[in-house]
Motif scaffolding. Sequence first.
Motif, PDB file in Angstrom:
ATOM      1  N   UNK A  90      57.246  79.897  72.122  1.00  0.00           N
ATOM      2  CA  UNK A  90      58.236  79.035  71.445  1.00  0.00           C
ATOM      3  C   UNK A  90      59.640  79.554  71.700  1.00  0.00           C
ATOM      4  N   UNK A  91      60.579  78.654  71.986  1.00  0.00           N
ATOM      5  CA  UNK A  91      61.972  79.090  72.037  1.00  0.00           C
ATOM      6  C   UNK A  91      62.394  79.672  70.684  1.00  0.00           C
ATOM      7  N   UNK A  92      62.866  80.911  70.698  1.00  0.00           N
ATOM      8  CA  UNK A  92      63.351  81.533  69.460  1.00  0.00           C
ATOM      9  C   UNK A  92      64.502  80.702  68.877  1.00  0.00           C
ATOM     10  N   UNK A  93      64.703  80.609  67.574  1.00  0.00           N
ATOM     11  CA  UNK A  93      64.066  81.432  66.527  1.00  0.00           C
ATOM     12  C   UNK A  93      62.724  80.897  66.032  1.00  0.00           C
ATOM     13  N   UNK A  94      62.163  79.866  66.686  1.00  0.00           N
ATOM     14  CA  UNK A  94      60.797  79.476  66.380  1.00  0.00           C
ATOM     15  C   UNK A  94      59.864  80.591  66.864  1.00  0.00           C
ATOM     16  N   UNK A  95      58.692  80.699  66.237  1.00  0.00           N
ATOM     17  CA  UNK A  95      57.732  81.713  66.635  1.00  0.00           C
ATOM     18  C   UNK A  95      56.333  81.104  66.757  1.00  0.00           C
ATOM     19  N   UNK A  96      55.519  81.739  67.552  1.00  0.00           N
ATOM     20  CA  UNK A  96      54.100  81.378  67.630  1.00  0.00           C
ATOM     21  C   UNK A  96      53.357  82.426  66.826  1.00  0.00           C
ATOM     22  N   UNK A  97      52.785  82.001  65.703  1.00  0.00           N
ATOM     23  CA  UNK A  97      52.208  82.978  64.769  1.00  0.00           C
ATOM     24  C   UNK A  97      50.694  83.073  64.878  1.00  0.00           C
ATOM     25  N   UNK A  98      50.063  82.169  65.656  1.00  0.00           N
ATOM     26  CA  UNK A  98      48.616  82.259  65.877  1.00  0.00           C
ATOM     27  C   UNK A  98      48.300  81.627  67.218  1.00  0.00           C
ATOM     28  N   UNK A  99      47.280  82.145  67.854  1.00  0.00           N
ATOM     29  CA  UNK A  99      46.859  81.594  69.145  1.00  0.00           C
ATOM     30  C   UNK A  99      45.393  81.925  69.376  1.00  0.00           C
ATOM     31  N   UNK A 100      44.633  80.928  69.796  1.00  0.00           N
ATOM     32  CA  UNK A 100      43.228  81.128  70.126  1.00  0.00           C
ATOM     33  C   UNK A 100      42.962  80.421  71.450  1.00  0.00           C
ATOM     34  N   UNK A 138      50.681  87.869  86.696  1.00  0.00           N
ATOM     35  CA  UNK A 138      51.261  88.181  85.378  1.00  0.00           C
ATOM     36  C   UNK A 138      51.555  86.901  84.590  1.00  0.00           C
ATOM     37  N   UNK A 139      52.024  85.876  85.297  1.00  0.00           N
ATOM     38  CA  UNK A 139      52.290  84.592  84.614  1.00  0.00           C
ATOM     39  C   UNK A 139      50.985  84.015  84.083  1.00  0.00           C
ATOM     40  N   UNK A 140      49.932  84.115  84.898  1.00  0.00           N
ATOM     41  CA  UNK A 140      48.615  83.629  84.451  1.00  0.00           C
ATOM     42  C   UNK A 140      48.198  84.317  83.158  1.00  0.00           C
ATOM     43  N   UNK A 141      48.345  85.642  83.111  1.00  0.00           N
ATOM     44  CA  UNK A 141      47.954  86.381  81.899  1.00  0.00           C
ATOM     45  C   UNK A 141      48.814  85.961  80.711  1.00  0.00           C
ATOM     46  N   UNK A 142      50.094  85.679  80.976  1.00  0.00           N
ATOM     47  CA  UNK A 142      50.995  85.271  79.891  1.00  0.00           C
ATOM     48  C   UNK A 142      50.611  83.896  79.334  1.00  0.00           C
ATOM     49  N   UNK A 143      49.914  83.103  80.127  1.00  0.00           N
ATOM     50  CA  UNK A 143      49.479  81.777  79.676  1.00  0.00           C
ATOM     51  C   UNK A 143      48.061  81.779  79.084  1.00  0.00           C
ATOM     52  N   UNK A 144      47.296  82.823  79.339  1.00  0.00           N
ATOM     53  CA  UNK A 144      45.859  82.743  79.026  1.00  0.00           C
ATOM     54  C   UNK A 144      45.361  83.852  78.107  1.00  0.00           C
ATOM     55  N   UNK A 145      46.225  84.806  77.744  1.00  0.00           N
ATOM     56  CA  UNK A 145      45.824  85.861  76.808  1.00  0.00           C
ATOM     57  C   UNK A 145      46.691  85.719  75.555  1.00  0.00           C
ATOM     58  N   UNK A 146      46.075  85.466  74.391  1.00  0.00           N
ATOM     59  CA  UNK A 146      46.868  85.227  73.181  1.00  0.00           C
ATOM     60  C   UNK A 146      47.966  86.280  72.947  1.00  0.00           C
ATOM     61  N   UNK A 147      47.619  87.567  73.125  1.00  0.00           N
ATOM     62  CA  UNK A 147      48.623  88.611  72.838  1.00  0.00           C
ATOM     63  C   UNK A 147      49.786  88.552  73.827  1.00  0.00           C
ATOM     64  N   UNK A 148      49.564  87.932  74.996  1.00  0.00           N
ATOM     65  CA  UNK A 148      50.646  87.799  75.973  1.00  0.00           C
ATOM     66  C   UNK A 148      51.268  86.403  75.990  1.00  0.00           C
ATOM     67  N   UNK A 149      50.737  85.498  75.190  1.00  0.00           N
ATOM     68  CA  UNK A 149      51.326  84.160  75.053  1.00  0.00           C
ATOM     69  C   UNK A 149      52.244  84.074  73.825  1.00  0.00           C
TER      70      UNK A 149
END
Lengths: 168, 168
Positions: free
Chosen positions: B41-51, B25-36
Amino acid sequence: MNATYQLNPKLDLSFERIVEVPKELIWRAWTQPQNLMPWFCPLPWRTIACEIDLRPGGLFHTVMQSPEGQNFPNEGCYLEVIENEKLVWTNALLPGFRPAPASANCGNSSVSFFFTATIQLETHGTGTKYSATVQHGDEAACKQHAAMGFNEGWGIALDQLVAHTQKM
Amino acid sequence: MNATYQLNPKLDLSFERIVEVPKELIWRAWTQPQNLMPWFCPLPWRTIACEIDLRPGGLFHTVMQSPEGQNFPNEGCYLEVIENEKLVWTNALLPGFRPAPASANCGNSSVSFFFTATIQLETHGTGTKYSATVQHGDEAACKQHAAMGFNEGWGIALDQLVAHTQKM
């Protein structure tokens, strides 16, 4: 090159030639220190030391010596190693993929720019299609490398390589 | 890390924790944009795009957004990809292993230093030993990264990752 690679004439230098040497010998000339040192620098420059740890993340280290006896060390890191087919390394990373230090020269190299070099070998009749590509990060680096005599230098080195393979 | 790697306390930052999440599950969280994007980013920062192009030489691109709405893009290149075990990338190279351009910031990143990051995952009981190491080229870069709050930031991000895996 890999699928994301696109040749960029403003950023890349390339060199291609057909040579009458089997690709397995060229691979050994690029990956065994005793078979790299005799040809790697256009004479009268010499390569006086070479260390190779042939795997992604492994060390590629050479020391070139000028005719006046000045030494120019270069340290880089292999990125891709496909036996007899493709060899990729960069001076932007040191062994273990560590970023090269910021300094007057680039990292632990004797050149003032970063590059990634790719050698590709493909069987062509009884010989090999030999392709070399060097990628840079910006146009200034590419121009500087071209002005150092990239095409002539790599051409002379390849002549020396071919001559060396007759003795292997 | 690979065999040539040696932790250097003056150049490297590291972070290790046991978490009660299977490494897959950790691997998927690091390697799938929708799960990364939900945790990166530590909130309140956000990650708004990932490829993500998950292979050596492939693109790792994110855009972080500050609470004030300013965007901070980061572009790097994967170096080593061992599913469920090890992920290595750097911002010193762009996709296709091209050296990052010289600029005020480093390459196409929003940070002013180069780094190579390694995530390693190892099964530990019913959970995972999670190890992160970040290598730098010189002490100044390492100190700057530490002063940005490396340990706190990676700790909060990991808390967010663990929370996100409950929804995967």
